[in-house]
Design a protein around this motif. Structure first.
Motif, mmCIF file in Angstrom:
data_model
loop_
_atom_site.group_PDB
_atom_site.id
_atom_site.type_symbol
_atom_site.label_atom_id
_atom_site.label_comp_id
_atom_site.label_asym_id
_atom_site.label_seq_id
_atom_site.Cartn_x
_atom_site.Cartn_y
_atom_site.Cartn_z
ATOM 1 N N LYS A 82 0.836 -1.204 0.000
ATOM 2 C CA LYS A 82 0.000 0.000 0.000
ATOM 3 C C LYS A 82 0.872 1.256 0.000
ATOM 4 N N LYS A 83 2.003 1.177 0.686
ATOM 5 C CA LYS A 83 2.923 2.321 0.717
ATOM 6 C C LYS A 83 3.703 2.428 -0.590
ATOM 7 N N GLY A 84 3.831 1.283 -1.253
ATOM 8 C CA GLY A 84 4.552 1.275 -2.527
ATOM 9 C C GLY A 84 5.967 0.758 -2.372
ATOM 10 N N LEU A 85 6.287 -0.331 -3.106
ATOM 11 C CA LEU A 85 7.646 -0.870 -3.112
ATOM 12 C C LEU A 85 8.286 -0.512 -4.457
ATOM 13 N N ASN A 86 8.321 0.791 -4.748
ATOM 14 C CA ASN A 86 8.735 1.239 -6.072
ATOM 15 C C ASN A 86 10.177 1.732 -6.131
ATOM 16 N N SER A 87 10.974 1.369 -5.140
ATOM 17 C CA SER A 87 12.395 1.733 -5.184
ATOM 18 C C SER A 87 13.188 0.675 -4.440
ATOM 19 N N ASP A 88 14.480 0.537 -4.813
ATOM 20 C CA ASP A 88 15.344 -0.450 -4.162
ATOM 21 C C ASP A 88 15.463 -0.176 -2.669
ATOM 22 N N GLU A 89 15.460 1.095 -2.301
ATOM 23 C CA GLU A 89 15.595 1.469 -0.891
ATOM 24 C C GLU A 89 14.397 0.987 -0.083
ATOM 25 N N LYS A 90 13.177 1.145 -0.635
ATOM 26 C CA LYS A 90 11.974 0.701 0.069
ATOM 27 C C LYS A 90 11.941 -0.823 0.191
ATOM 28 N N VAL A 91 12.370 -1.492 -0.871
ATOM 29 C CA VAL A 91 12.421 -2.955 -0.834
ATOM 30 C C VAL A 91 13.403 -3.418 0.232
ATOM 31 N N TRP A 92 14.550 -2.762 0.308
ATOM 32 C CA TRP A 92 15.573 -3.124 1.292
ATOM 33 C C TRP A 92 15.052 -2.921 2.717
ATOM 34 N N ASP A 93 14.370 -1.809 2.965
ATOM 35 C CA ASP A 93 13.788 -1.551 4.287
ATOM 36 C C ASP A 93 12.754 -2.617 4.646
ATOM 37 N N PHE A 94 11.941 -3.007 3.655
ATOM 38 C CA PHE A 94 10.913 -4.021 3.895
ATOM 39 C C PHE A 94 11.552 -5.376 4.191
ATOM 40 N N GLN A 95 12.632 -5.706 3.502
ATOM 41 C CA GLN A 95 13.302 -6.982 3.746
ATOM 42 C C GLN A 95 13.875 -7.034 5.156
ATOM 43 N N LYS A 96 14.421 -5.917 5.628
ATOM 44 C CA LYS A 96 14.944 -5.878 7.004
ATOM 45 C C LYS A 96 13.800 -6.075 8.012
ATOM 46 N N LYS A 97 12.635 -5.512 7.700
ATOM 47 C CA LYS A 97 11.475 -5.679 8.576
ATOM 48 C C LYS A 97 11.058 -7.151 8.619
#
Length: 376
Positions: free
Chosen positions: A126-141
């Motif tokens: 919903k927040k959007g995984l439209n950048s490598d940085e956001k994907v990386w943060d989500f993976q750490k979560k």
């Protein structure tokens, strides 16, 4: 006298000879060929299948190791599943007690049920995984959410997730073996059976092992080899194929498979053209430290998986090489199907139309079903 002794009639095999205007013409009867083939496999045993299988050491998982350690053992041995045993000392027995079998897919299913993994994915989308940085943060979560799960003992996550396999013995016929591998009482496909030797699991026999055995003895199939897969009823076009798009998170795609009780989903582009395949086999080699990769789109997830490194020779499948889907055009023969799944060591083949859109799917279960169950 010797000249008066009756001669034995030749055994009828796959074809009968009939006369048409003085010429001999061979006619093939697939139903008769099926009967002959079933007689052949009824005379072969599980031992015959194992003798043609590459020998490898039996890997077992102790009930007391952690889930993370279990995944490491599976990866090290390049396998998807292994029997779980209760140590002899726990039961005060001389040998281990077989609890069942567990695989990476069952571990992922348990992880989805007992952590907030899916909820975190939905919130991130919903927040959007439209950048490598956001994907990386989500993976750490995700790593943080799953950390406690990886430290659990294997026996704690077994429960319903350990599959109690049907058991066979070395003298069990291949015909009976094929029947055991079809479906359990709940209607779920059974992909492997355990071979028992003196109450211990000495080997695991898979559907792939049996299909490889059939391929090596394909001459026993006679005219069935030249039969069209449609004529044999190997798939139902009305059922279609469950598909996802290339950017669907792998975790979401696997969850779809679990909820629909499927072993795979097709991957299509925006025009519905088949570009790949995702199955539980693609979890091979996935360790706890890499589970966060499931947040990636299925295309990216498959491209980084070691399980996708096999090349395919057929021109039709050249475009599918990277995403590891295998397909056959309409009108393909049973021989072509056997060659495709056995040589490429895959568990299914898609049937595609002239535009390369999937219209059906044939699994190893379908192949064994048509060969072992008497058709109505």
């Amino acid at each position: 006298t010797k000249s008066e002794m009756p001669t034995a009639a030749p055994q009828k095999r796959h074809a009968e000879t009939m006369t048409t205007k003085g010429k001999k013409v061979k006619t093939a009867d697939p139903k008769k060929a099926l009967t002959i083939f079933r007689d052949f496999v009824a005379g072969k045993s599980v031992l015959d299948v194992l003798n043609e299988k590459k020998k490898r050491e039996m890997v077992q998982l102790d009930h007391s190791i952690t889930v993370a350690r279990a995944l490491q053992v599976l990866k090290k041995n390049n396998i998807l599943s292994a029997p779980v045993v209760l140590a002899a000392s726990v039961l005060d027995h001389e040998s281990e007690d077989y609890l069942g079998i567990i695989d990476a897919g069952e571990i992922l299913r348990k992880l989805c049920r007992e952590t907030t993994m899916l909820e975190e994915l939905e919130a991130a989308k919903k927040k959007g995984l439209n950048s490598d940085e956001k994907v990386w943060d989500f993976q750490k979560k995700l790593d943080s959410v799953c950390q406690e799960f990886w430290t659990r003992k294997l026996i704690q996550v077994c429960g319903q997730d350990v599959t109690l396999l049907p058991t066979v013995y070395s003298k069990t016929s291949v015909k009976e073996l094929m029947t055991h591998m079809l479906f359990d009482k709940s209607g779920h496909p059974i992909h492997r059976v355990a071979l028992l030797d003196q109450a211990r699991v000495s080997a695991i026999v898979t559907q792939s092992d049996v299909v490889k055995f059939i391929k090596r003895h394909e001459k026993e199939l006679g005219p069935i080899l030249d039969s069209k897969v449609e004529a044999l009823g190997l798939y139902d076009p009305s059922k279609g194929v469950v598909v996802v798009t290339a950017d669907t998170p792998a975790m979401e795609a696997f969850h779809l498979m679990f909820t629909k009780e499927l072993s795979c989903v097709g991957i299509v582009d925006d025009n519905g053209v088949l570009i790949g395949n995702l199955s539980t086999s693609d979890l091979r080699g996935l360790e706890a430290s890499r589970f966060s990769h499931l947040s990636l789109g299925v295309a990216k997830f498959l491209k980084i998986s070691k399980a996708l490194s096999r090349p395919f020779a057929t021109v039709l499948n050249a475009r599918l090489n990277m995403l590891r889907a295998l397909a056959l055009p309409l009108g393909s023969t049973f021989k072509e199907l056997l060659k495709l799944v056995e040589e490429n060591r895959v568990h299914r083949a898609y049937i595609v139309d002239k535009n390369f859109k999937p219209i059906g799917i044939i699994t190893l279960s379908d192949i064994l079903h048509i060969l072992s169950v008497v058709a109505s």
